[in-house]
Design an enzyme around this catalytic site. Sequence first.
Site, PDB file in Angstrom:
ATOM      1  CB  CYS A 191      -0.713  -0.063   1.263  1.00  0.00           C
ATOM      2  SG  CYS A 191      -1.806  -1.543   1.305  1.00  0.00           S
TER       3      CYS A 191
ATOM      4  NE  ARG B 197       4.354   1.991  -1.182  1.00  0.00           N
ATOM      5  CZ  ARG B 197       5.379   1.882  -0.216  1.00  0.00           C
ATOM      6  NH1 ARG B 197       6.555   2.478  -0.631  1.00  0.00           N
ATOM      7  NH2 ARG B 197       5.022   1.810   0.977  1.00  0.00           N
TER       8      ARG B 197
ATOM      9  CD1 TRP C  27      -1.449  -6.701  -2.023  1.00  0.00           C
ATOM     10  CD2 TRP C  27      -0.736  -5.538  -3.843  1.00  0.00           C
ATOM     11  NE1 TRP C  27      -1.291  -7.688  -3.005  1.00  0.00           N
ATOM     12  CE2 TRP C  27      -0.819  -7.149  -4.168  1.00  0.00           C
ATOM     13  CE3 TRP C  27      -0.390  -4.985  -5.037  1.00  0.00           C
ATOM     14  CZ2 TRP C  27      -0.153  -7.884  -5.167  1.00  0.00           C
ATOM     15  CZ3 TRP C  27       0.132  -5.774  -6.171  1.00  0.00           C
ATOM     16  CH2 TRP C  27       0.233  -7.113  -6.157  1.00  0.00           C
TER      17      TRP C  27
ATOM     18  CG  ASN D 176       2.070   0.154   3.769  1.00  0.00           C
ATOM     19  OD1 ASN D 176       1.945  -0.826   3.568  1.00  0.00           O
ATOM     20  ND2 ASN D 176       3.426   0.636   3.711  1.00  0.00           N
ATOM     21  N   GLY D 177       0.427  -1.866   5.666  1.00  0.00           N
ATOM     22  CA  GLY D 177       0.780  -3.109   6.579  1.00  0.00           C
ATOM     23  C   GLY D 177      -0.325  -3.897   7.181  1.00  0.00           C
TER      24      GLY D 177
ATOM     25  CD  GLU E 109      22.351 -15.103   2.147  1.00  0.00           C
ATOM     26  OE1 GLU E 109      22.819 -15.695   0.984  1.00  0.00           O
ATOM     27  OE2 GLU E 109      21.946 -13.799   1.763  1.00  0.00           O
TER      28      GLU E 109
ATOM     29  CE  LYS F 287      24.138 -10.928   1.264  1.00  0.00           C
ATOM     30  NZ  LYS F 287      23.127 -12.003   0.511  1.00  0.00           N
TER      31      LYS F 287
ATOM     32  CD  GLU G  89      27.282 -11.244  -1.809  1.00  0.00           C
ATOM     33  OE1 GLU G  89      26.300 -11.229  -0.890  1.00  0.00           O
ATOM     34  OE2 GLU G  89      27.067 -10.989  -3.053  1.00  0.00           O
TER      35      GLU G  89
ATOM     36  CG  HIS H 101      32.342 -35.503   9.746  1.00  0.00           C
ATOM     37  ND1 HIS H 101      32.556 -36.788   9.821  1.00  0.00           N
ATOM     38  CD2 HIS H 101      31.180 -35.181  10.220  1.00  0.00           C
ATOM     39  CE1 HIS H 101      31.613 -37.442  10.442  1.00  0.00           C
ATOM     40  NE2 HIS H 101      30.675 -36.299  10.779  1.00  0.00           N
TER      41      HIS H 101
ATOM     42  CE  LYS I 286      20.528  -6.498  -6.332  1.00  0.00           C
ATOM     43  NZ  LYS I 286      20.761  -7.303  -5.166  1.00  0.00           N
TER      44      LYS I 286
HETATM   45  O1  M6R Z   1      19.569 -12.056  -9.610  1.00  0.00           O
HETATM   46  P1  M6R Z   1      19.476 -13.641  -8.983  1.00  0.00           P
HETATM   47  O2  M6R Z   1      18.890 -13.879  -7.670  1.00  0.00           O
HETATM   48  O3  M6R Z   1      19.617 -14.809  -9.835  1.00  0.00           O
HETATM   49  O4  M6R Z   1      21.250 -13.656  -8.530  1.00  0.00           O
HETATM   50  C1  M6R Z   1      21.910 -14.776  -8.080  1.00  0.00           C
HETATM   51  C2  M6R Z   1      23.123 -14.383  -7.415  1.00  0.00           C
HETATM   52  O5  M6R Z   1      23.927 -13.877  -8.207  1.00  0.00           O
HETATM   53  C3  M6R Z   1      22.864 -13.372  -6.226  1.00  0.00           C
HETATM   54  O6  M6R Z   1      22.077 -13.930  -5.095  1.00  0.00           O
HETATM   55  C4  M6R Z   1      24.329 -12.985  -5.438  1.00  0.00           C
HETATM   56  O7  M6R Z   1      24.902 -14.268  -4.966  1.00  0.00           O
HETATM   57  C5  M6R Z   1      24.191 -11.827  -4.503  1.00  0.00           C
HETATM   58  N1  M6R Z   1      25.272 -11.115  -4.749  1.00  0.00           N
HETATM   59  C6  M6R Z   1      24.054 -12.262  -3.112  1.00  0.00           C
HETATM   60  O8  M6R Z   1      24.104 -11.477  -2.292  1.00  0.00           O
END
Ligand code: M6R
Length: 607
Positions: free
Chosen positions: A2, A27, A74, A98-99, A479, A483, A486, A502, A602
């Site tokens: 919303c 949105r 929405w 909104n929410g 994950e 993160k 990265e 192991h 990205k």
């Molecule tokens: O656009 P996608 O979700 O297909 O991208 C996949 C990966 O390239 C993406 O998740 C990448 O690992 C990110 N930089 C993680 O933070």
Amino acid sequence: MCGIVGILGTSPAAPLLVDALKRLEYRGYDSAGVATLENGVLTRRRAPGKLRELENVLEKAPLSGHSGIGHTRWATHGAPTEGNAHPHAIGKVSVVHNGIIENFRDLKEECIGRGVTFETDTDTEVVAALVSLNIAGGMAPKEAVDATLSKLQGAFALAFLFEADADLLIGARRGSPLAVGHGDGEMFLGSDAIALAPFTNRISYLVDGDYAVVTRGGVSVFDDSGAPVEREVKTATASAQLADKGNYRHFMAKEIYEQPEVISHTLGHYIDMARETIVLPDAPFSFADLDRLSISACGTAFYAANVARYWFERFAKLPVDLDIASEFRYREVPMEKGGLALFVSQSGETADTLATLRYCKDQGQHIGAIVNVPESTIARESDVIFPTLAGPEIGVASTKAFTCQLAVLACLAVAAGRERGVLDADDESKLVNALVELPRLIVEGLKQEPVIEGFARDLARSSHVLYLGRSTSFPIAMEGALKLKEISYIHAEGYAAGELKHGPIALIDEDMPVIVIAPYDRIFEKTASNMEEVAARGGRIILITDEKGAAHSNGLAERIIEVPDAYAFVTPILYAIPVQLIAYHTAVFMGTDVDQPRNLAKSVTVE
Ligand code: M6R
């Protein structure tokens, strides 16, 4: 999700409200409405469908008045009808929202007991009712809103207009964004700076828990304890108003904080709250007919798929073949015709994921895509799209897209469980309610940020970090490690806690921080044994857990990040937030380019 607008202006408000709502169309919405104070009387115009429908209504029955609120809705609670469209009004109070107000059923009962008659199926109307009852009981609007906010559970943003005062708007933010626009003798409220761009570029942003009392002369902001606070007024450039960081230093931080709202929006797309059931788009397959399911993705999206495997196997008794797309595409996997291949991708353009999709199509599979960009190639080449409604994700490190992917996959697993006769209506209702609570729990969890910031400096001095987790916490460990790698460039690995002995246990010494992700669930004690093994070798443990886990951690952890208690089903989504914050604050201390880390793109459109 919303969109909200509020105007205390010097010219007719209705056309300006519609103009601002148009800027919030991105949105997504399915009805819209405005309310103004026409000669001191609260008057509304609302319409299902697009803003064009509302404009038609306003052409036939124009609204005067220089003060008003507007909304694009929405639908979550109640169909997208004129009656359910915002603004809602009871007595001398009108509100846009909104929410989700999670405890609206209890509050509605309370209001009915106090003589209120409700006209809609929405959760929002109860907010107008409570404020109206407070005013009728003698409270001023500010006190009436304050008293109401303390009763509401959920994640939301609100804007109120009062019949008694043409120079007053009150806005409140808990989990969903709200900006205040500062004009000359005019003031505005909006879901974001983009909505307010035609009126002013001087914007202040409410912080979570704030409410704002707005008059044409300015704004007074109060924090969640009710204390007056100053929120800096910033001048937004035109481009900044399009890609706007708000109060945040980085897009990544903003996107982490958007999660209560975007997850709520995403869940709203799949959950019918009235029937406490999952509703999926029409698809050319039924989960009931499948023997197995294949899911492929890359990077963070692959970790979302990892979590989903536990859900599909547990709740739908559906075996999952899980693959990294860049591996799958060259494996020459034989596939039975008529199966289902799911692809998870934020961008919808990842080259390896797309190639795998095309391979699966050639193998006669039905193709389903969980994507954030609906016009992407993966979306276009799929038979059915399951959208994540995370909004544009600017930070290269994926955060809100990941948790929205998890939200969609959770809905798919529950729907599969129902279709396959594994879950009955009662089971489904419990799982749906666990999902609906998530935005509020995430708001709570985000309050651990100062604790995380406190030890990130220490973590920033490490050369290696190990993340451990079991069951659905294992993909969250992977994950978390991704993160950190990265954006801080610190080497990190995510391991299944049971694998520690192991091999990786050889790495443990006093220089190796070990981040353990362990909600207090049926396998907590197993992970606790792994913590004993780490502690016995001088390893320094940072434990992410809940209250019970903290109580059972036997003093093994050097630091504990306490996440709210939650149903085990949803913990991977909730525990993703602290691992994101750990990476973020470590990277900030390292001084890296958080939003655009070196060497990364990205969208990876090449092999
Ligand atoms: O656009 P996608 O979700 O297909 O991208 C996949 C990966 O390239 C993406 O998740 C990448 O690992 C990110 N930089 C993680 O933070």
